[in-house]
Design a protein around this motif. Structure first.
Motif, PDB file in Angstrom:
ATOM      1  N   VAL A 294       8.897   5.608   6.994  1.00 17.50           N
ATOM      2  CA  VAL A 294       9.036   6.242   5.937  1.00 17.50           C
ATOM      3  C   VAL A 294       9.121   5.803   4.585  1.00 17.50           C
ATOM      4  O   VAL A 294       8.184   6.029   3.390  1.00 17.50           O
ATOM      5  CB  VAL A 294       9.759   7.614   6.083  1.00 17.50           C
TER       6      VAL A 294
ATOM      7  N   TYR B  12      -5.533   6.760   5.742  1.00 18.71           N
ATOM      8  CA  TYR B  12      -6.024   6.498   7.250  1.00 18.71           C
ATOM      9  C   TYR B  12      -6.894   7.616   7.857  1.00 18.71           C
ATOM     10  O   TYR B  12      -7.285   7.406   8.986  1.00 18.71           O
ATOM     11  CB  TYR B  12      -4.695   6.311   8.065  1.00 18.71           C
TER      12      TYR B  12
ATOM     13  N   PRO C 191       0.925   5.158  10.755  1.00 19.05           N
ATOM     14  CA  PRO C 191       0.616   4.002   9.577  1.00 19.05           C
ATOM     15  C   PRO C 191       2.065   3.472   9.297  1.00 19.05           C
ATOM     16  O   PRO C 191       3.035   4.315   9.115  1.00 19.05           O
ATOM     17  CB  PRO C 191       0.053   4.609   8.426  1.00 19.05           C
ATOM     18  N   ARG C 192       1.856   2.037   9.145  1.00 15.45           N
ATOM     19  CA  ARG C 192       3.215   1.164   8.856  1.00 15.45           C
ATOM     20  C   ARG C 192       3.986   1.151  10.043  1.00 15.45           C
ATOM     21  O   ARG C 192       5.175   0.941   9.808  1.00 15.45           O
ATOM     22  CB  ARG C 192       4.010   1.857   7.733  1.00 15.45           C
TER      23      ARG C 192
ATOM     24  N   LEU D  27      -2.541   8.372   2.641  1.00 15.94           N
ATOM     25  CA  LEU D  27      -2.473   6.847   3.035  1.00 15.94           C
ATOM     26  C   LEU D  27      -3.569   6.369   3.188  1.00 15.94           C
ATOM     27  O   LEU D  27      -3.815   5.098   3.387  1.00 15.94           O
ATOM     28  CB  LEU D  27      -1.254   6.628   4.261  1.00 15.94           C
TER      29      LEU D  27
ATOM     30  N   MET E 289       3.857   2.645  -0.285  1.00 16.15           N
ATOM     31  CA  MET E 289       2.198   2.445  -0.138  1.00 16.15           C
ATOM     32  C   MET E 289       1.578   3.562  -1.141  1.00 16.15           C
ATOM     33  O   MET E 289       0.615   3.341  -1.735  1.00 16.15           O
ATOM     34  CB  MET E 289       1.733   2.585   1.132  1.00 16.15           C
ATOM     35  N   MET E 290       2.262   5.046  -0.906  1.00 16.43           N
ATOM     36  CA  MET E 290       1.530   6.009  -1.788  1.00 16.43           C
ATOM     37  C   MET E 290       1.740   5.889  -3.031  1.00 16.43           C
ATOM     38  O   MET E 290       0.909   6.108  -3.905  1.00 16.43           O
ATOM     39  CB  MET E 290       2.377   7.360  -1.081  1.00 16.43           C
TER      40      MET E 290
ATOM     41  N   PRO F  51       4.684  10.445  -3.459  1.00 17.45           N
ATOM     42  CA  PRO F  51       5.601  10.169  -2.121  1.00 17.45           C
ATOM     43  C   PRO F  51       6.514  11.401  -1.509  1.00 17.45           C
ATOM     44  O   PRO F  51       6.960  11.072  -0.535  1.00 17.45           O
ATOM     45  CB  PRO F  51       6.098   8.954  -2.550  1.00 17.45           C
TER      46      PRO F  51
ATOM     47  N   ILE G 212       6.744  15.534   0.887  1.00 15.50           N
ATOM     48  CA  ILE G 212       7.448  16.076   1.852  1.00 15.50           C
ATOM     49  C   ILE G 212       8.901  15.517   1.855  1.00 15.50           C
ATOM     50  O   ILE G 212       8.790  13.996   2.047  1.00 15.50           O
ATOM     51  CB  ILE G 212       6.779  15.769   3.481  1.00 15.50           C
TER      52      ILE G 212
ATOM     53  N   ARG H 128      -0.631   3.815  -4.451  1.00 17.14           N
ATOM     54  CA  ARG H 128      -2.149   4.388  -4.231  1.00 17.14           C
ATOM     55  C   ARG H 128      -2.278   5.516  -5.287  1.00 17.14           C
ATOM     56  O   ARG H 128      -3.278   6.288  -5.355  1.00 17.14           O
ATOM     57  CB  ARG H 128      -2.417   5.087  -2.736  1.00 17.14           C
TER      58      ARG H 128
ATOM     59  N   GLN I 147       5.679   3.779   3.959  1.00 15.93           N
ATOM     60  CA  GLN I 147       4.794   4.649   3.502  1.00 15.93           C
ATOM     61  C   GLN I 147       4.818   5.100   2.206  1.00 15.93           C
ATOM     62  O   GLN I 147       3.942   5.188   1.308  1.00 15.93           O
ATOM     63  CB  GLN I 147       4.527   5.860   4.487  1.00 15.93           C
ATOM     64  N   LYS I 148       6.242   5.334   1.686  1.00 17.73           N
ATOM     65  CA  LYS I 148       6.310   5.802   0.368  1.00 17.73           C
ATOM     66  C   LYS I 148       5.926   4.702  -0.749  1.00 17.73           C
ATOM     67  O   LYS I 148       5.219   4.977  -1.870  1.00 17.73           O
ATOM     68  CB  LYS I 148       7.842   6.349   0.114  1.00 17.73           C
TER      69      LYS I 148
ATOM     70  N   GLU J 296      -0.508   8.136  -5.297  1.00 17.50           N
ATOM     71  CA  GLU J 296      -0.017   9.459  -4.677  1.00 17.50           C
ATOM     72  C   GLU J 296       1.521   9.848  -4.778  1.00 17.50           C
ATOM     73  O   GLU J 296       2.359   8.798  -5.166  1.00 17.50           O
ATOM     74  CB  GLU J 296      -0.233   9.360  -3.153  1.00 17.50           C
TER      75      GLU J 296
END
Lengths: 70, 191
Positions: free
Chosen positions: B100, A68, B13-14, A66, B106-107, B114, B117, B110, B103-104, B112
């Motif tokens: 969660v 961070y 985060p978030r 993320l 956001m990932m 998500p 996990i 980015r 965050q997903k 990434e």
């Protein structure tokens, strides 16, 4: 909610039954459920839980993904 | 206002840490930030981050500069804050499903994956992680803390403002803090 049967001492059962008179509960079962839920929640709040190294690394990896954490 | 402590905003985060930083800024506590990480679709009003924080515990030279100001410290780095300073901690909480989910998104932006996990496992991990983090903060003699729930902050800010006022012994302009809440922004993006 699914329920399971457990056995408790009659002595405890009778004490609870007596106590019900001064509570809003109408059954021993409801009262036992309530008390156990309260006790367990309190214990869980107080106790830190060990995270395995593997679990800690999973969290850190997530934070890195993320942006961070370096 | 003569604050000799460091205000720390922490959480996952978030969880609303950037919103809280902007609120404190409006309320009279200037942020310690460097704008290295600039505003984007995930944080349209900016991240309010100070990159040197990420260098903890190796780099502690910035801490005196943080006195009287607010700095965002990721939960993971809280354990590295040195003794010798007093901290007032605003600990942001939020519904873990929402965290969660946000965050997903956001990932994905980015680039990434998500789903490394599974959600259920991540929520379980975060629950334990937060419990341990609260234990650390609560047991630290040089930290005073207010736990602010992001969801309640948006739905009923007054109660949260009261807790924040208490944390700072009333030394904050709560009415101005309200100006930082852009309900349309935070409600519409769902994360």
């Amino acid at each position: 909610m699914e329920k399971v049967g457990i056995r408790i001492d009659k002595r405890i059962h009778d004490r609870i039954k007596e106590r019900l008179k001064s509570t809003g509960f109408t059954s021993v079962e409801d009262y036992v459920n309530y008390v156990l839920d309260e006790v367990l929640s309190s214990m869980e709040e107080d106790e830190g839980e060990d995270m395995s190294d593997e679990d800690q690394e999973k969290v850190k990896e997530r934070l890195r993904a993320l942006g961070y954490l370096e | 206002m003569g604050r000799d402590y460091i205000t720390v905003v922490t959480g996952l985060p978030r969880s609303g840490t950037s919103l809280m930083m902007s609120m404190l800024d409006k309320g009279g506590i200037a942020p310690l930030k460097d704008d290295v990480r600039t505003a984007d679709v995930d944080n349209p009003k900016g991240y309010y981050e100070f990159e040197r924080v990420k260098k903890l515990p190796g780099d502690q030279g910035w801490l005196p500069e943080a006195r009287g100001r607010a700095v965002k410290v990721l939960g993971e780095l809280m354990k590295h804050l040195p003794s010798g300073f007093e901290y007032r901690v605003v600990f942001m909480m939020r519904d873990l499903d929402e965290i969660v989910s946000s965050q997903k998104k956001m990932m994905i932006r980015r680039g990434e994956d998500p789903d490394v996990i599974p959600d259920d496992e991540l929520i379980r991990l975060y629950r334990t992680y937060l419990k341990n983090l609260k234990g650390l903060v609560n047991s630290s003699e040089n930290m005073r803390v207010a736990y602010i729930n992001y969801n309640e902050l948006l739905s009923d800010p007054d109660q949260s403002f009261e807790e924040i006022r208490d944390l700072f012994d009333g030394d904050i302009d709560a009415d101005s803090m309200r100006d930082a809440i852009d309900l349309s922004l935070y409600r519409n993006r769902g994360g």
